[in-house]
Scaffold this active site. Structure first.
Site, mmCIF file in Angstrom:
data_model
loop_
_atom_site.group_PDB
_atom_site.id
_atom_site.type_symbol
_atom_site.label_atom_id
_atom_site.label_comp_id
_atom_site.label_asym_id
_atom_site.label_seq_id
_atom_site.Cartn_x
_atom_site.Cartn_y
_atom_site.Cartn_z
ATOM 1 N N LYS A 488 38.616 48.752 41.908
ATOM 2 C CA LYS A 488 37.963 47.690 41.139
ATOM 3 C C LYS A 488 38.406 46.321 41.644
ATOM 4 C CE LYS A 488 41.743 48.131 37.882
ATOM 5 N NZ LYS A 488 42.213 48.689 36.639
ATOM 6 N N TYR A 715 47.943 13.518 45.300
ATOM 7 C CA TYR A 715 47.339 12.920 44.105
ATOM 8 C C TYR A 715 48.391 12.419 43.120
ATOM 9 C CZ TYR A 715 42.696 14.729 45.244
ATOM 10 O OH TYR A 715 41.489 14.982 45.833
HETATM 11 C C1 LIG Z 1 43.320 49.366 36.728
HETATM 12 C C2 LIG Z 1 43.445 50.642 36.055
HETATM 13 C C3 LIG Z 1 44.331 51.625 36.541
HETATM 14 C C4 LIG Z 1 45.277 51.404 37.677
HETATM 15 O O1 LIG Z 1 46.453 50.776 37.219
HETATM 16 P P1 LIG Z 1 47.643 50.441 38.219
HETATM 17 O O2 LIG Z 1 48.734 49.971 37.360
HETATM 18 O O3 LIG Z 1 47.113 49.389 39.124
HETATM 19 O O4 LIG Z 1 47.953 51.688 38.940
HETATM 20 C C5 LIG Z 1 44.317 52.858 35.928
HETATM 21 N N1 LIG Z 1 43.498 53.103 34.889
HETATM 22 C C6 LIG Z 1 42.661 52.171 34.378
HETATM 23 C C7 LIG Z 1 41.809 52.536 33.229
HETATM 24 C C8 LIG Z 1 42.604 50.908 34.938
HETATM 25 O O5 LIG Z 1 41.778 49.999 34.439
#
Ligand SMILES: *Cc1c(COP(=O)(O)O)cnc(C)c1O
Length: 820
Positions: A488, A715
């Site tokens: 993702k 700035y």
């Molecule tokens: C992002 C996510 C993961 C992965 O988590 P990590 O800590 O990056 O391994 C697992 N399950 C769900 C539902 C997630 O949204």
């Protein structure tokens, strides 16, 4: 003219196999153990090795690709399902592979150099290959083929047409070296630097060194630096030592910067002073050169000539880079060396690029192989056929002379210049292009034209490190547990199909994305793995169904609208994933909603529940383990209920990265690996030493200004010079994802090995660094984060988590992918 050629019958004898051997006279020239990377299928012997998955599981794939020769364990039962194939049955296929290599090694009566150490092995090997290549026909192990499997495959390729072999050996566990020493039987031993790498498998640094030295127990000559010997007596009949400012056969007494942005070394050898001007500045390269220098002196080459060759060494860029190209092409640039084995490796990488259907290879003459050209180019043609290359663009007189050997779309040019002048007439469109040229063909010019201009801030993604991290977690899984990789948010900022291709190639079981459109782009890029979508959107259901994307169902509302979409699409048994809320209170069915869900779905054939899952709130935090256990127990209860009512089994998963590391009982049927893939695990100690850093963010210096004490910078004049000094403006700002809170001395970056603070506020597209007292020039590389100055460290400074830093790197920052 193959280096090794044995009949199956001979091999049966060598490895003492029983067998089912309908075709004992088949000739074997190539050894393979990976069904994804095959060539020369009629003459290949496939070893079903037991890695994380039983190698026998891949026999079918190899058989379907035309392979007919297999080494398997003697309890293998399935041979009757593979007619006309030879099966050699042994106790242990890995040992059989090693026995075969050992036999091949015994036939070679010329010198064999073995190189080991913690760092620098591959560079020293490549440099020795370049240096000794001036004198001899040398064969060396390809890339970093240095393991229990890579070494026998390397040794197998040593043949009569070589005067010298150079083999690299790496170990990560105790007792591995004995096996490698037996296969390599080195006559010359070279120890490079001993560092902290791979300490895990050993009791101490000394234990690790003693294990490495086993490789050299019988050598005639041992080349080493006393600095790395920890007081242990060096092995070998003869020794040659090198050192900096310390007594040794080759002693570097001075080291100065020279005008050419390099280093001048002054050395003492046999009481004579010598100088050598190197084009390098970094300590690691200099040490590796000195190690090679020592080897050549120890072998009695003329010291004057040796220095001349050393001065011509160039940095070995072992990276195989994947970049976005013009006209929607992908360009793989692998021009550091060119021989058949590295060509094979690069073609495998080309084959992983599923985002294009057409594959083009731009290949130069292959120099100095010792193989007669007709046979060489016939081998190349065979390789291109078995790797299914669609088009060849050949560059050079030799390859052009044998153009008729190639049976594919083809075009030839006598040199790089004529290709460049014609390049606008060659239709290159939406394809994967591999550039593989010997150094003198200067393929970097082609690369520059084919790849898009790069904004000078680059996020470099090390795909080998990503694979290593994947394997680190796979090794922690109980047998049969599946792995879902979380890609993702652009794979945590690292890329999309580039990462998915690697994961698919490495046979993960599932991918997960946040939104349907991410899944659609993966499908368009040729990803065929099942994909779960965690935030399915009612409006997108139709597209999801068209693309075989599997929704997370977290409420009755979502289930009902997905049912409607399935009815319109006329689909049944569509796989879905049920999200259960066990304590996060974000998305998902609460325990009391399960009945209603089951009432809705259990009698409806439009869906099949493929999996049920939940997410832990605090998997990295052992002080919350009590709550985590409650979540796990609740998850077990809820999923049992689902399974018993549905009457079939579903994949159950709750563990993310930290849970894989810390809570084996949370593995259930599948785990969801996220940030650990990218080299970060909040449950590991701060240094994450078992993981490899995947991302490196680099930018560069646009301008340097000399300023006086009291001058202000940026700035609102927030930066004030507290001394006379200089300031560097670099090409990264908050629009690239460099947080504004890192201004005014909070954030640091690395320039030429020095950590320097920001000064003044971070601007939108750039920021300023106080570089007083450090060596820096305009155009120098600036490291925003890497394995030394880590994302985790920056996250702590910003009181946030590494996830936010990684995913916050904006899309305008170019990603470059590479393989080591
Ligand atoms: C992002 C996510 C993961 C992965 O988590 P990590 O800590 O990056 O391994 C697992 N399950 C769900 C539902 C997630 O949204």
């Amino acid at each position: 003219m193959y280096h090794s050629e044995y009949s199956v019958h001979q091999i049966q004898h060598i490895i003492q196999a029983e067998g089912i051997i309908p075709l004992p006279n088949t000739l074997i020239r190539t050894l393979a153990f990976d069904s994804r990377k095959l060539s020369d299928e009629h003459h290949t012997l496939f070893f079903a090795l037991n890695g994380r998955r039983n190698g026998e599981a891949y026999i079918k794939e190899a058989y379907n690709k035309g392979l007919r020769n297999f080494v398997v364990r003697h309890n293998f039962k399935d041979s009757s399902s593979f007619p006309d194939a030879n099966f050699l049955l042994v106790e242990n296929p890995l040992e059989a592979l090693q026995m075969l290599a050992t036999a091949q090694r015994r036939l070679f009566d010329r010198p064999v150099i073995a190189i080991t150490g913690s760092n620098g092995k591959t560079i020293v090997k490549e440099w020795l290959y370049q240096l000794l290549g001036h004198y001899k026909r040398v064969i060396r192990s390809p890339k970093s083929y240095n393991s229990q499997i890579g070494v026998p495959i390397s040794v197998w390729n040593i043949g009569e047409d070589h005067d010298l072999a150079i083999i690299e050996a790496g170990i990560s566990l105790k007792d591995e070296m004995d096996a490698l020493a037996g296969i390599i039987q080195p006559t010359i031993g070279v120890l490079t630097n001993i560092g902290e790498a791979h300490n895990e498998g050993f009791a101490s640094k000394e234990a690790k060194l003693k294990e490495k030295l086993k490789l050299f127990a019988d050598v005639d000559l041992f080349v080493y630096s006393p600095k790395y010997m920890e007081g242990i007596h060096p092995p070998g009949r003869r020794q040659f030592s090198w050192a900096f400012k310390q007594t040794a056969d080759l002693c570097i007494i001075r080291q100065d910067d020279n005008q050419n942005n390099g280093t001048t070394l002054t050395a003492l050898f046999k009481e004579r002073e010598m100088t050598c001007n190197l084009p390098f500045k970094d300590a690691a390269s200099i040490e590796n050169v000195v190690c090679c220098w020592a080897v050549l002196l120890a072998l009695d080459y003329d010291p004057h000539i040796v220095v001349q060759w050393l001065e011509k060494l160039h940095t070995v860029n072992m990276r195989m880079e994947l970049k976005k190209g013009i006209h929607n092409c992908s360009v793989i640039d692998d021009s550091y060396s060119l021989d058949l084995s590295s060509l094979g490796i690069a073609l495998d990488f080309l084959n992983q690029q599923k985002q294009h259907s057409k594959k083009t290879l731009i290949l130069s003459d292959i120099p100095e192989t010792g193989i007669p050209p007709r046979i060489l180019y016939q081998q190349v043609a065979d390789l291109l056929r078995s790797k299914q290359v669609d088009r060849l663009i050949g560059v050079g007189d030799d390859i052009s002379a044998f153009s008729s050997l190639f049976q594919l779309e083809k075009q030839f040019f006598t040199d790089t210049q004529s290709l460049l002048s014609a390049i606008s007439d060659i239709a290159l469109n939406d394809e994967a292009i591999l550039l593989k040229g010997a150094r003198k063909f200067k393929f970097e010019h082609i690369s520059k034209i084919l790849t898009q201009k790069v904004h000078e801030t680059i996020l470099e993604i090390n795909l080998s490190a990503l694979e290593a991290n994947l394997n680190h977690y796979k090794a922690k899984l109980k047998p049969g547990v599946k792995l879902m990789a979380m890609v993702k948010a652009f794979s945590y900022g690292s890329g999309s199909y580039e990462i998915a291709n690697i994961l698919q190639f490495n046979r993960v079981d599932y991918l997960a994305v946040a939104y349907a459109d991410e899944g659609v782009s993966l499908r368009q890029a040729g990803i065929t793995l099942p994909i779960m979508v965690m935030n399915p959107d009612v409006d997108g259901f139709e597209t999801m169904i068209e693309n075989d994307l599997e929704p997370e169902i977290y409420s009755l509302r979502v289930m009902n609208s997905f049912f409607n979409a399935l009815s319109s699409a006329n689909r049944t048994n569509y796989p879905v994933h049920i999200k259960l809320d066990t304590g996060m209170h974000r998305l998902g069915f609460a325990p009391e909603e399960i009945e209603a869900l089951l009432a809705l779905i259990s009698e409806d054939n439009r869906v099949t529940v493929r999996s049920a899952f939940s997410h832990l709130t605090s998997s990295e935090d052992d002080s919350s383990d009590h709550f985590t256990r409650q979540q796990i127990d609740l998850f077990s209860a809820m999923t049992s209920k689902l399974e018993s009512t549905l009457g079939y089994s579903i994949i159950k998963h709750i563990a993310n990265t930290s849970a894989i590391s810390r809570l084996p009982e949370a593995q259930f049927d599948m785990v969801r690996l996220g940030i650990g893939l990218y080299g970060i695990d909040s449950s590991h100690s701060l240094d994450n030493s078992a993981l490899e850093t995947v991302a490196r963010l680099v930018t560069c210096v646009s301008q340097i200004k000399e300023l006086r004490k009291g001058d202000t910078v940026g700035y609102n004049r927030r930066g004030v010079m507290m001394h006379d000094g200089k300031v560097a403006t670099v090409k990264i700002g908050y629009a690239d994802g460099y947080n504004r809170k890192l201004g005014n001395g909070i954030g640091h970056m690395l320039i030429n090995g020095h950590l320097v603070p920001t000064i003044g506020s971070i601007c939108m597209d750039m920021c300023m660094l106080d570089v007083t007292d450090i060596p820096v020039e305009e155009g120098d590389e600036v490291i925003v984060f890497d394995s030394r100055h880590t994302v985790s460290h920056i996250a702590r400074q910003l009181e946030t988590i590494p996830y936010e830093i990684l995913t916050g790197i904006s899309q305008r920052v170019k990603r470059v992918y590479y393989y080591e």
